[in-house]
Design a protein around this motif. Structure first.
Motif, short mmCIF file in Angstrom:
data_model
loop_
_atom_site.label_atom_id
_atom_site.label_comp_id
_atom_site.label_asym_id
_atom_site.label_seq_id
_atom_site.Cartn_x
_atom_site.Cartn_y
_atom_site.Cartn_z
N GLY A 112 -0.80 1.89 -4.51
CA GLY A 112 0.36 1.13 -4.07
C GLY A 112 1.16 0.54 -5.21
N TRP B 262 0.60 16.28 -0.07
CA TRP B 262 -0.10 15.01 -0.20
C TRP B 262 -1.22 14.94 0.84
CZ3 TRP B 262 0.89 11.06 -3.75
CH2 TRP B 262 2.07 11.15 -4.47
N SER C 78 5.03 13.23 1.94
CA SER C 78 3.69 12.69 2.21
C SER C 78 3.17 13.06 3.59
CB SER C 78 3.70 11.16 2.07
OG SER C 78 4.55 10.57 3.04
N SER D 191 0.83 -1.19 0.00
CA SER D 191 0.00 0.00 0.00
C SER D 191 0.87 1.25 0.00
CB SER D 191 -0.91 0.01 1.22
OG SER D 191 -0.17 0.28 2.39
N ALA D 192 0.26 2.38 -0.34
CA ALA D 192 0.97 3.65 -0.28
C ALA D 192 1.50 3.90 1.12
CB ALA D 192 0.04 4.79 -0.70
N TRP E 27 -3.83 12.08 2.74
CA TRP E 27 -4.20 10.70 2.97
C TRP E 27 -5.71 10.61 3.10
CZ3 TRP E 27 -0.77 6.93 2.28
CH2 TRP E 27 0.59 7.27 2.34
N ILE F 106 8.77 8.31 -5.02
CA ILE F 106 8.16 7.19 -4.29
C ILE F 106 9.14 6.03 -4.32
CG2 ILE F 106 6.27 5.52 -4.23
CD1 ILE F 106 4.45 7.61 -5.43
N PHE G 75 -2.80 7.48 -5.49
CA PHE G 75 -1.85 6.37 -5.52
C PHE G 75 -2.26 5.31 -4.50
CE2 PHE G 75 2.20 4.21 -5.05
CZ PHE G 75 2.70 4.22 -6.34
N ILE H 74 7.14 8.05 0.53
CA ILE H 74 6.69 9.07 -0.42
C ILE H 74 7.18 10.42 0.10
CG2 ILE H 74 4.72 10.14 -1.55
CD1 ILE H 74 3.15 7.58 -1.08
#
Length: 294
Positions: free
Chosen positions: A284, A130, A124, A115-116, A132, A154, A282, A121
């Motif tokens: 993953g 970014w 992030s 997963s992301a 979530w 990434i 994104f 990242i």
């Protein structure tokens, strides 16, 4: 199944001779083939079907470390074949929900999606760059939505020991675009690297994170359109609400790599151009056995 031969002869004669053996002997023979072969040979007769569907056969097709890898509820079935088919037809979450795991149906090879949340990242942790968020089409609790960055990076890795040995794998980024407000994703190729940690990348390519020319640039353009050279990988729709773009391939050898604690590393880098990028969602990185033509 190409052939099952017992004592020589054609595959048809071999199947007939297989039918004359004791059931446990048939199971032993079938366990040295593949899940696809076991399903095919089960059509020979009732005796062979019973042997080909036995726990002795399907236990051989399941990873030996399965009980420590997946949640106990994923193993709550009445037979080993049912466990196998469950893992081949749908993935299960592992590693506190940061990875998903499944088996390639025809071969039993191990597959994963990181997963992301399980990746590094850049920026992030900064909400301005970014965000979530939850996504109903994601198998994970959260996905990463790109707001605005000019430095796109990434990175991820996975232990060789988690993968099937003697297997050629492909690595894919799984993503989609969040509406029409994307920027800098369909006209600026990014560098993708895949390889063993501490070694020169086994695979290096360039990718777009949105199909070329998806949206007119108009006033929201990051600048003049860059002509994208042929050979650059572009995302393709998967049919599950997401798209995937291939990052590269690698070969996980027959032995030794996991004993050394070796890892496969992969990355997507868009840092040389100072163009702003936005609009990406994104999910993953997916790692699965190569198909013919990959």
């Amino acid at each position: 199944m190409e052939q099952i031969q017992v004592g020589g002869g054609s595959s048809r004669n071999g199947a007939a001779r297989l039918d004359t053996l004791p059931e446990d002997c048939i199971s032993m023979v079938v366990s040295h083939t593949s899940p696809r072969d076991a399903c095919v040979v089960a059509s020979v007769s009732k005796t062979v079907k019973s042997a080909a569907e036995s726990d002795l056969v399907w236990d051989k097709f399941l990873p030996p470390e399965l009980s420590s890898l997946v949640p106990p509820r994923s193993l709550d079935f009445s037979s080993k074949k049912e466990i196998y088919m469950s893992l081949a037809n749908d993935s299960v979450l592992i590693d506190d929900g940061k990875k998903s795991f499944w088996l390639e149906k025809g071969s039993g090879k191990k597959c994963y999606m990181l997963s992301a949340m399980d990746l590094k990242i850049t920026w992030s942790d900064c909400p301005a760059y970014w965000k979530w968020k939850k996504d109903p089409e994601s198998k994970f609790e959260k996905v990463a939505k790109l707001r605005h960055v000019c430095w796109f990076e990434i990175r991820g890795k996975i232990s060789c020991g988690m993968l099937s040995k003697g297997t050629h794998y492909s690595v894919y980024a799984v993503l989609k675009i969040g509406g029409s407000g994307s920027r800098g994703l369909d006209d600026t190729p990014m560098e993708a690297l895949v390889g063993f940690a501490g070694e020169e990348a086994a695979s290096k390519t360039f990718v777009l994170l949105e199909p070329k020319g998806t949206y007119p640039r108009g006033g929201y353009s990051s600048g003049s359109f860059r002509e994208v050279s042929t050979g650059v990988e572009e995302p393709k729709e998967r049919g599950d609400g997401w798209s995937e773009v291939k990052l590269g391939n690698f070969y996980n050898g027959d032995g030794g790599c996991d004993d050394d604690g070796n890892e496969i590393e992969f990355s997507i880098m868009g840092t040389e151009q100072e163009d702003w990028k936005s609009g990406l969602i994104f999910q993953g990185i997916e790692i699965r056995p190569m198909n013919e033509g990959d």
